[in-house]
Design an enzyme around this catalytic site. Structure first.
Site, short mmCIF file in Angstrom:
data_model
loop_
_atom_site.label_atom_id
_atom_site.label_comp_id
_atom_site.label_asym_id
_atom_site.label_seq_id
_atom_site.Cartn_x
_atom_site.Cartn_y
_atom_site.Cartn_z
N HIS A 74 2.35 -9.44 9.43
CA HIS A 74 0.97 -9.13 10.18
C HIS A 74 0.46 -10.58 10.59
O HIS A 74 0.23 -11.39 9.92
CB HIS A 74 -0.08 -8.45 9.35
CG HIS A 74 0.43 -7.27 8.56
ND1 HIS A 74 0.00 -6.22 9.30
CD2 HIS A 74 0.79 -6.77 7.52
CE1 HIS A 74 0.39 -5.00 8.30
NE2 HIS A 74 1.05 -5.47 7.79
N HIS A 191 4.57 3.61 6.66
CA HIS A 191 3.52 3.17 5.72
C HIS A 191 3.26 4.67 4.71
O HIS A 191 2.65 5.42 5.03
CB HIS A 191 2.59 2.54 6.15
CG HIS A 191 1.50 2.43 5.07
ND1 HIS A 191 1.08 0.92 4.67
CD2 HIS A 191 0.65 3.37 4.23
CE1 HIS A 191 0.03 1.09 3.90
NE2 HIS A 191 -0.14 2.33 3.39
N ASN A 290 -1.47 -3.38 -1.09
CA ASN A 290 -1.10 -2.07 -0.74
C ASN A 290 0.11 -1.78 -0.20
O ASN A 290 0.63 -2.24 0.81
CB ASN A 290 -2.14 -1.24 0.11
CG ASN A 290 -2.05 0.07 -0.20
OD1 ASN A 290 -1.48 0.82 -0.86
ND2 ASN A 290 -2.44 0.78 1.07
N ASP A 317 5.98 -8.31 4.50
CA ASP A 317 4.68 -7.69 4.49
C ASP A 317 3.67 -8.89 4.59
O ASP A 317 2.48 -8.71 4.04
CB ASP A 317 4.18 -6.63 3.43
CG ASP A 317 3.02 -5.77 3.74
OD1 ASP A 317 2.51 -6.02 4.79
OD2 ASP A 317 2.80 -4.99 3.12
N GLY A 336 -3.23 -7.38 0.31
CA GLY A 336 -2.25 -8.10 0.88
C GLY A 336 -2.02 -9.86 0.70
O GLY A 336 -2.97 -10.28 0.37
#
Lengths: 438, 299
Positions: A74, A191, A290, A317, A336
């Protein structure tokens, strides 16, 4: 301009011939010219006189592999540049040994159209050189109501579609998305989380959550969706990739699906094979993610899944957040952690503990992500020179304050780790050289 | 908290009780000390109890609630804490809907923090007053059988009671439908039953917990009617209990749901003793955390 990397231990699981190029256990020299791999020969065979037009890097017997690929990151641009920009994310990737990343679409605005995809790619072109492959959103604004224009996303450069961060709760929409993506040759990254079962939970359901008074998320919240998506994959024949697998039951379901020939692939992240929900004790928001950190039996199952090939990929992630999102009450904190700069060393722990061979690790961090996303990779003569050199014995201490990433949200700060990327090359250009990194 | 610490608090609270029975219910022990009552969540009983405790010890107490604090203006807990700290309070009593909030506060400020209930995590002062009340009626805690019945899953009181009573040598049995029994609760060293008869059988204390009507929407139980029939305490069910059983409830009570009015007000009920002891326990805690070097009962 040419680059000669001398005396490296070459490992390319996707191209074993290259590895065999030298005598068993022997070191190789790799010559790069015009951004491409020009030659690979046993040490000393290439007769390149040193001069102005050749940069020589002494690998000292370190490992040379095809560039690592992190297929789940991300970067927060556009929208939350105070957490990470594409430029800083790429620098963090390079420092972690990654030559390419696949960026998730939950930016602000969401990458659900060609304009945002092109913006991401144009920002990437201005960055340090690490390749950025955007994933587009399955649904517009990740709202799960209507499909994004996959065709436009693909034409703009998207390599996959996903609503990562949120599940596609509507099973019919997921079916159509998989069918439609199949027609375009796009991988669907899922996801897997049943939002109702997760029920607003903040950590893994179990003894520790109960003792801490935090609402728990059961393993089944992940696993029921893994099972649903496997069923839809079987129905549609689409290329399904399951993101961040964290539970024993998910590993079991994917193993069974693969045994039945269903075209599903799956990834896990370093924290799911390294940590348990015990890391949440003391309400550490740097252990909140998560899916949540699970128990030791899940960690063991994830390791077994990596070992037997059920889990194809290790992806980070990488989810940067600032203290604004993390220095708050645990149940209010964002999910995260950042991962790009610790992933390789945590992966090498699996080699140390015998879960994976070195080649097996490289396969999961380079060869498989490339295959799943349809990217070219490998140390073939004439191929683009995307290369990572790794010192597997380097002992170093994680210092989040020195991350290239803007964000410092890691549970691994202060950990002593072994193994580090020392040189990262993309398209023949050095994007990270550990010796110059102060 | 260790057994010795719990005993010290309970013993101190015993001595504090007497102050509340004097005609002039005030001692100068905490004169010049500032106690901030910081309640992010609505609370009548606990807040009033702390407030009275502080005032009986002559501390200056200031009440802040979630709706009047800067929280509504978007200030974080940490920032609010740092601002409070800058005004040099001696004790901050925190009630907060998030588990672990007192830990955040304790790391950020040098004032003593008393947890007045955080999310589903803990409500230590309630457990202490529960233990004090039982000890007063039974003489000791070790060897007693304590049945806690109701919404265990969402109850910070149940968690703190489990921790406290087990530590003090009592045996605890929890009772609720499986939907309201959280995973791993046995790790407190307690046993679990879904059958209320089994819980009541041989119990020295029956602690009823409040059932929140909202739980129905999470499918935790089908209806208040069914819940009340299976897990509500009434005179009929009480027949199988020991003759000297004590009935407790941390409040607020849903009369007619988890406990019938005649039982709540009946001869076994020590519910109001709990409230009285709440003040004593909180006086003891305020005294102990502010140093407690000068003897409280010398005043």
């Amino acid at each position: 301009m040419r680059t000669l990397i001398r005396g490296a231990r070459v490992i390319d699981p996707g191209c074993p011939n290259v590895t065999k190029g030298g005598p068993m256990g022997g070191l190789l020299d790799v010559l790069i010219q015009d951004g491409r791999i020009a030659d690979i020969q046993p040490e000393g065979v290439l007769n390149i006189p040193s001069g102005n037009d050749v940069w020589i890097y002494e690998a000292d017997g370190h490992i040379l592999t095809p560039g690592l690929i992190d297929m789940h990151v991300h970067f927060r641009e556009p929208g939350q540049e105070y957490k990470e920009t594409i430029a800083t994310g790429c620098r963090a990737a390079a420092a972690g040994g990654f030559t390419a990343v696949c960026t998730m679409p939950n930016t602000c605005p969401v990458n659900d159209n060609g304009q945002i995809t092109r913006f991401i790619l144009s920002q990437a072109a201005e960055a340090c050189g690490v390749r950025v492959y955007p994933a587009g959103a399955i649904s517009k604004s990740l709202e799960g109501k209507s499909l994004s224009e996959f065709g436009e996303l693909k034409d703009a450069g998207a390599v996959a579609v996903t609503d990562d961060g949120k599940p596609v709760m509507n099973s019919l929409m997921m079916r159509r998305a998989m069918e439609y993506a199949y027609g375009l040759g796009l991988t669907v990254i899922s996801h897997c989380e049943d939002m109702q079962l997760a029920h607003g939970g903040a950590m893994n359901e179990g003894t520790i959550a109960t003792r801490m008074g935090l609402p728990g998320i059961p393993n089944a919240a992940e696993t029921v969706m893994v099972l649903r998506d496997i069923a839809l994959c079987e129905l549609t024949g689409a290329r399904l990739h399951i993101a961040h697998v964290s539970t024993l039951e998910s590993v079991r379901a994917i193993r069974e699906a693969k045994r039945n020939g269903i075209p599903v692939t799956a990834e896990t992240a370093p924290h799911y094979f390294t940590l348990t929900d015990d890391a949440v004790r003391d309400y550490s928001t740097h252990a909140k993610m998560n899916p949540p950190l699970r128990t030791q039996k899940d960690v063991d199952a994830v390791c077994e899944g990596l070992r037997d090939g059920t889990l194809d990929v290790i992806a980070t992630d990488h989810a940067p957040h600032s203290p604004v999102e993390k220095d708050v009450e645990f149940d209010q904190a964002a999910n995260g952690i950042v991962g790009l700069e610790t992933s390789l060393a945590l992966g090498l722990q699996l080699v140390e503990s015998g879960v994976l061979s070195l080649a097996g690790l490289i396969e999961k961090m380079s060869t498989q992500p490339a295959r799943i996303l349809g990217l070219s990779s490998g140390l073939k003569i004439g191929a683009a020179a995307d290369i990572t050199v790794i010192d597997p014995d380097r002992i170093w201490t994680v210092d989040a304050g020195r991350f290239k990433s803007i964000s410092r949200n890691t549970p691994f700060d202060g950990w002593a780790l072994k193994g580090k990327a020392v040189l990262t090359i993309v398209n023949g250009t050095v994007v990270f050289d550990e010796r110059l990194n102060t | 908290m260790s057994v010795d610490e719990i005993s010290l608090i309970l013993d101190t609270a015993e001595r504090m009780k007497e102050i509340s029975e004097r005609p002039v219910k005030k001692v100068p022990t905490l004169r010049g000390k500032t106690v901030v009552l910081f309640f992010y969540e609505p609370s009548t009983r606990t807040r009033t109890s702390f407030d009275i405790a502080a005032k009986r010890l002559s501390a200056d107490s200031i009440s802040l609630s979630g709706s009047t604090s800067s929280m509504v203006k978007g200030e974080t807990l940490l920032d609010t804490a740092r601002n409070l700290e800058a005004m040099k309070p001696d004790v901050i009593v925190l009630r907060h809907p998030s588990a672990g909030a007192p830990h955040i506060l304790a790391k950020a400020v040098s004032a003593s923090i008393i947890n007045a209930g955080d999310g589903m995590h803990a409500h230590p002062t309630q457990a202490l007053l529960d233990m004090l009340t039982v000890r007063q009626h039974k003489g000791c805690l070790a060897g007693l059988r304590i049945a806690i019945i109701g919404d265990i899953a969402h109850s910070r009181v149940a968690r703190s009671d489990c921790e406290g009573f087990v530590k003090m040598g009592a045996s605890v049995i929890l009772c609720a439908p499986p939907t309201l029994i959280p995973k791993g609760i046995e790790s407190y060293g307690v046993s679990v039953t879904f059958d209320m008869k089994e819980a009541i059988d041989g119990a020295d204390v029956i602690m009823m917990l409040r059932i929140q009507k909202e739980r129905q929407s999470g499918f935790f139980f089908p209806s208040e009617r069914e819940y009340s029939r299976r897990y509500g305490l009434n005179r009929e069910k009480l027949k199988s209990a020991k003759s000297d059983v004590l009935i407790m409830h941390p409040g607020p009570i849903n009369r007619g749901l988890e406990i019938s009015p005649d039982v709540a007000d009946g001869p076994h009920s020590i519910i109001l003793d709990q409230v009285t002891n709440g003040v004593a326990v909180r006086m003891a805690l305020l005294y102990l955390v502010t140093g407690g070097t000068r003897n409280a009962d010398s005043d």
